[in-house]
Design an enzyme around this catalytic site. Sequence first.
Site, mmCIF file in Angstrom:
data_model
loop_
_atom_site.group_PDB
_atom_site.id
_atom_site.type_symbol
_atom_site.label_atom_id
_atom_site.label_comp_id
_atom_site.label_asym_id
_atom_site.label_seq_id
_atom_site.Cartn_x
_atom_site.Cartn_y
_atom_site.Cartn_z
ATOM 1 N N SER A 1 -7.345 4.434 9.654
ATOM 2 C CA SER A 1 -7.876 4.103 8.657
ATOM 3 C C SER A 1 -6.961 3.121 7.359
ATOM 4 C CB SER A 1 -7.486 5.667 7.949
ATOM 5 O OG SER A 1 -8.213 5.768 5.971
ATOM 6 N N ASP B 1 -14.353 3.163 8.042
ATOM 7 C CA ASP B 1 -14.003 4.492 7.115
ATOM 8 C C ASP B 1 -14.109 5.444 6.484
ATOM 9 O OD1 ASP B 1 -10.993 5.748 7.138
ATOM 10 O OD2 ASP B 1 -11.172 5.039 5.017
ATOM 11 N N LYS C 1 -8.658 -0.671 6.475
ATOM 12 C CA LYS C 1 -9.476 -1.912 4.990
ATOM 13 C C LYS C 1 -8.289 -2.699 5.117
ATOM 14 C CE LYS C 1 -9.551 3.052 3.987
ATOM 15 N NZ LYS C 1 -9.016 4.217 2.969
ATOM 16 N N HIS D 1 0.904 -1.288 0.017
ATOM 17 C CA HIS D 1 -0.203 0.307 -0.107
ATOM 18 C C HIS D 1 0.639 1.234 0.204
ATOM 19 C CE1 HIS D 1 -3.885 2.167 0.804
ATOM 20 N NE2 HIS D 1 -2.993 2.966 1.738
ATOM 21 N N ARG E 1 -13.650 13.512 7.862
ATOM 22 C CA ARG E 1 -12.207 14.174 8.255
ATOM 23 C C ARG E 1 -11.940 15.284 7.163
ATOM 24 N NH1 ARG E 1 -8.592 9.584 8.033
ATOM 25 N NH2 ARG E 1 -7.008 11.144 8.016
HETATM 26 N N1 URA Z 1 -5.039 6.885 2.794
HETATM 27 C C1 URA Z 1 -6.126 6.448 3.581
HETATM 28 O O1 URA Z 1 -6.931 5.653 3.203
HETATM 29 N N2 URA Z 1 -7.022 6.934 4.670
HETATM 30 C C2 URA Z 1 -5.911 8.532 5.154
HETATM 31 O O2 URA Z 1 -6.630 9.070 5.974
HETATM 32 C C3 URA Z 1 -4.791 8.594 4.440
HETATM 33 C C4 URA Z 1 -4.725 8.274 3.318
#
Ligand code: URA
Length: 445
Positions: free
Chosen positions: A183, A161, A187, A82, A168
Site C-alpha cells: 500500500s 490501493d 503510492k 514518508h 482492509r
Molecule cells: N498507510 C498506508 O498508506 N497504507 C497502509 O496500509 C497503512 C498506512
Amino acid sequence: MTMLEIIEKKKLGRELSREELIFLAQAAARKTAPDYQLAALLMAIRLNGMTDRETTDLTLAMRDSGDTADLSAIPGLKIDKHSTGGVGDTTTLILAPLAAACGVTVAKMSGRGLGHTGGTLDKLESIPGMRISLTEEELIRQVREIGLAVVGQTARLAPADKTLYALRDVTSTVDSLPLIVSSILSKKLAAGTDAIVLDVKTGSGALMRQLEDSIALAYAMVRVGHLAGKPVVALVTGMEQPLGTHIGNALEVREAIDVLAGRTEGDLLTVSLKLGGCMMLLAGLVSSPEEREARMREAIANGAGLRKLKEMIAAQGGNPAVCDDTGLLPQAPFVRTALCGQEGTIQAMDTAALGRAAQAMGAGRLSLEDQLDYSVGYILKVRIGDRVTPDTPLCELHAKTEADAARAEAAIRAAIRIGKEPCARARNFYAVITEDGIQRIGENA
Ligand code: URA
Ligand code: CA
C-alpha cells in the site's frame, strides 16, 4: 485465471505468481471483482502472508494500476520521506524545507489525516490560500525553481490501493505486513521520486505498537523497495507520546514555524534532523551524520530553512506572512489552560487516544465528508518522565466552544497516566534499517 482460483491458492498458503498479482491489482483498480472476493483474498493474505517476491510484484502491480508521475525533467535525485503516521508528527514541514535549504531536491506527495493520525495536507491547507493540488507540470516547474514542493497525490495514483485500503479498513486486514508494504510503497513509487526515507513509528500512537512488529515492517519496506529498484532507508522512531507538543492543524504549522525560526527545540526537532539527515545521505550530499545535522542546524540559525518554507507557501498560493506572524493562522475562539491537578511523574500516554481527542474537537475527520476546523486542537505541556505538581499546566486547549474544550480536557486526562514512581523519558530512536540490515539504537540519540 479467475479470482476464485487465486483465493483458493492463497487460502492453501501457496505463492501467487506475478500474473495473478497483476490480475488482483487490476481487478481492484477497475472494480471488476466483487468486494466479497477481494475481501476473502485480503484475509487469506493476512493469514498466510507473502514472500518478498510476491510483495514486490503486488507493489509494482498496484503502482501500475494508475498514473505514474515522471519527474525526470527535474535534474538530480528527488528524495521523498514518508511516515507511517503519528500524533503531533509535523516532521515534514520542518525537514522538507531544511533539506531543501541544504541542497536536497524534495518533491513530496503527502496524505491526509487517517484515523487518529494527522496528515500533512490538512496541516498545509490551514495556511490561508495554500494550494496542494498541483498538476505534474506545475510540480515540476516549482521543484526546478525552488527545489521544494509538498503536494497531494492525484486520485489516479495507485487506484488499486484506494479499493483495497477501504476494504482492509472494514475487514480487519489493515495489520498485514505485505498489505501495508504494498500500500505505502506502490503510492511512493508511483509518485516518481528516486529514493525514500521511511519513518516507521512504534508505540501507543503507531500503526504497529510493538517494537518488533515495527522493525519487521521497516525491514520489509527496505527489502521490497530494493527489489523494486528504489533505495529505501527506514528509521524506527518512538510514538509513545505525541512527537511535537502541538496537536491540531494550524497549531502544528505554528510549531513547525517556531522550530524553523529557532524558537523551539525538543523531540520534534531531534527526529526531524535525523530524518532530514537520511534524505541528505540518500541524495549523496554530505558524508557524516554529524555534518548533515550541523548543516541543517545552520539552516535554522541563518534563517535559510524558514525562507525555503516561505518560498514554497508563496509558490503554492499561500500567504507567506504566516512565517513571520503565526497569528495570521486560523485562531480558535476558546483558549484556556488545564492543570495537572496532582503530584507525581508522567508515566505513560495513550497516544492514539490523544489523537482522537483532537480529532473529536474538529481537527480530524470522523467521517469522509467532515469539514475540518483548522484552528482547533491543543498544546501538550508535559512529556513522559516529567515531574509535575497540581499547578503544572497539562495542556492549552484551543476549541470551538467551551463544551468542546471540556470534553477534550477529560479525554486528555484519561489518556495520560500520572503516578508516584519515577519514570524514564521516552526514546526517540529504536533502529536504522538499510539494505545492509537492522541496526538497533540502544540509547536516545
Ligand atoms: N498507510 C498506508 O498508506 N497504507 C497502509 O496500509 C497503512 C498506512
Ligand atoms: Ca504521468
